[in-house]
Write an enzyme that holds these catalytic residues in place. Structure first.
Site, PDB file in Angstrom:
ATOM      1  CD  GLU A 187      -8.992  -9.280  -3.305  1.00 57.51           C
ATOM      2  OE1 GLU A 187      -9.851  -8.920  -2.470  1.00 57.51           O
ATOM      3  OE2 GLU A 187      -7.818  -9.570  -2.983  1.00 57.51           O
TER       4      GLU A 187
ATOM      5  CG  HIS B 281      -5.618  -6.188   0.086  1.00 54.76           C
ATOM      6  ND1 HIS B 281      -6.780  -6.247   0.815  1.00 54.76           N
ATOM      7  CD2 HIS B 281      -5.794  -7.029  -0.966  1.00 54.76           C
ATOM      8  CE1 HIS B 281      -7.628  -7.084   0.211  1.00 54.76           C
ATOM      9  NE2 HIS B 281      -7.049  -7.562  -0.866  1.00 54.76           N
TER      10      HIS B 281
ATOM     11  CE  LYS C  23      -3.995  -2.150   2.287  1.00 57.44           C
ATOM     12  NZ  LYS C  23      -5.049  -1.949   3.312  1.00 57.44           N
TER      13      LYS C  23
ATOM     14  CG  PHE D 130     -13.279   2.001   6.856  1.00 61.29           C
ATOM     15  CD1 PHE D 130     -12.855   1.314   5.728  1.00 61.29           C
ATOM     16  CD2 PHE D 130     -13.896   1.283   7.872  1.00 61.29           C
ATOM     17  CE1 PHE D 130     -13.019  -0.053   5.603  1.00 61.29           C
ATOM     18  CE2 PHE D 130     -14.072  -0.098   7.759  1.00 61.29           C
ATOM     19  CZ  PHE D 130     -13.632  -0.762   6.614  1.00 61.29           C
TER      20      PHE D 130
ATOM     21  NE  ARG E   8      -6.887 -13.368   5.850  1.00 64.57           N
ATOM     22  CZ  ARG E   8      -7.395 -12.152   5.612  1.00 64.57           C
ATOM     23  NH1 ARG E   8      -7.155 -11.551   4.470  1.00 64.57           N
ATOM     24  NH2 ARG E   8      -8.143 -11.558   6.514  1.00 64.57           N
TER      25      ARG E   8
ATOM     26  CG  ASN F 251      -3.679  -2.196   6.784  1.00 67.31           C
ATOM     27  OD1 ASN F 251      -3.590  -1.795   5.625  1.00 67.31           O
ATOM     28  ND2 ASN F 251      -4.599  -3.062   7.169  1.00 67.31           N
TER      29      ASN F 251
ATOM     30  CE1 TYR G 265      -9.426  -2.932   0.134  1.00 66.60           C
ATOM     31  CE2 TYR G 265      -8.505  -1.067  -1.055  1.00 66.60           C
ATOM     32  CZ  TYR G 265      -8.343  -2.177  -0.238  1.00 66.60           C
ATOM     33  OH  TYR G 265      -7.089  -2.518   0.207  1.00 66.60           O
TER      34      TYR G 265
HETATM   35  P1  CMP Z   1      -7.536  -4.466   3.600  1.00 65.80           P
HETATM   36  O1  CMP Z   1      -7.108  -5.853   3.883  1.00 65.80           O
HETATM   37  O2  CMP Z   1      -6.863  -3.779   2.473  1.00 65.80           O
HETATM   38  O3  CMP Z   1      -9.102  -4.455   3.344  1.00 65.80           O
HETATM   39  C1  CMP Z   1      -9.943  -3.383   3.710  1.00 65.80           C
HETATM   40  C2  CMP Z   1      -9.196  -2.288   4.398  1.00 65.80           C
HETATM   41  O4  CMP Z   1      -9.990  -1.345   5.070  1.00 65.80           O
HETATM   42  C3  CMP Z   1      -8.318  -2.882   5.471  1.00 65.80           C
HETATM   43  O5  CMP Z   1      -7.259  -3.580   4.906  1.00 65.80           O
HETATM   44  C4  CMP Z   1      -7.948  -1.650   6.278  1.00 65.80           C
HETATM   45  O6  CMP Z   1      -6.772  -1.033   5.837  1.00 65.80           O
HETATM   46  C5  CMP Z   1      -9.136  -0.737   6.020  1.00 65.80           C
HETATM   47  N1  CMP Z   1      -9.847  -0.517   7.269  1.00 65.80           N
HETATM   48  C6  CMP Z   1     -10.435  -1.433   8.045  1.00 65.80           C
HETATM   49  N2  CMP Z   1     -10.983  -0.842   9.119  1.00 65.80           N
HETATM   50  C7  CMP Z   1     -10.707   0.485   9.023  1.00 65.80           C
HETATM   51  C8  CMP Z   1     -10.981   1.609   9.824  1.00 65.80           C
HETATM   52  N3  CMP Z   1     -11.654   1.487  10.967  1.00 65.80           N
HETATM   53  N4  CMP Z   1     -10.541   2.812   9.411  1.00 65.80           N
HETATM   54  C9  CMP Z   1      -9.864   2.936   8.245  1.00 65.80           C
HETATM   55  N5  CMP Z   1      -9.567   1.889   7.443  1.00 65.80           N
HETATM   56  C10 CMP Z   1      -9.977   0.685   7.842  1.00 65.80           C
END
Ligand code: CMP
Length: 139
Positions: A127, A116, A10, A58, A86, A113, A50
């Site tokens: 995906e 993904h 990311k 969010f 994971r 984070n 997404y």
């Molecule tokens: P990802 O695995 O990319 O799939 C969905 C993403 O939404 C997840 O990782 C997080 O980065 C994001 N996400 C989940 N919860 C929150 C939150 N509370 N606020 C912002 N982003 C979020």
């Protein structure tokens, strides 16, 4: 079984020059990078990728973040690759991620984070085909 999963490094991680360190974690875990490209998503592409999270509070923030800087999209292959990836990533929220995981070491927050990974065989197939044609994947 040998599986393939879709991984995204990311914007928070590409920006901090962590692509190689993150790829090393995948390779050390026995995952092979069988396709990889660096791209910058448009808001529209991020929104489509997404789409399952469309109703979440969010969603807007998530799409803006994913389109804010380049990402590295990749296909990882290996024995039980979906679950293994994971494990290597760690929990979505870095505060809950185990020691040694990518998110524990590098993630900044639940949103920023660093990585993904697909969560199941059906989503992995969807995906992967969102980003790659068959010809771009070399096992
Ligand atoms: P990802 O695995 O990319 O799939 C969905 C993403 O939404 C997840 O990782 C997080 O980065 C994001 N996400 C989940 N919860 C929150 C939150 N509370 N606020 C912002 N982003 C979020």
């Amino acid at each position: 079984a040998i599986e393939r999963t879709l991984s995204i490094i990311k914007p928070d991680a590409t920006k901090r020059n962590l692509t190689g360190k993150i790829n090393a974690k995948f390779e050390e875990a026995g995952l092979r990078i069988v396709a990889q490209k660096r791209i910058q998503l448009t808001m529209e592409q991020a929104g489509k990728f997404y789409e399952v999270h469309k109703e979440r509070p969010f969603y807007g923030e998530l799409c803006e973040f994913m389109a804010s800087e380049p990402v590295v999209v990749q296909v990882l292959e290996g024995e039980g690759a979906i679950a293994k990836n994971r494990e290597v990533m760690g929990a979505t929220n870095p505060a809950e991620a185990d020691e040694g995981t990518i998110r524990k070491e590098y993630a900044l927050s639940v949103g920023e984070n660093s990585v993904h990974g697909s969560d199941a065989p059906e989503t992995a197939a969807e995906e992967i085909s969102f980003f790659f044609s068959g010809l771009e994947i070399v096992g």
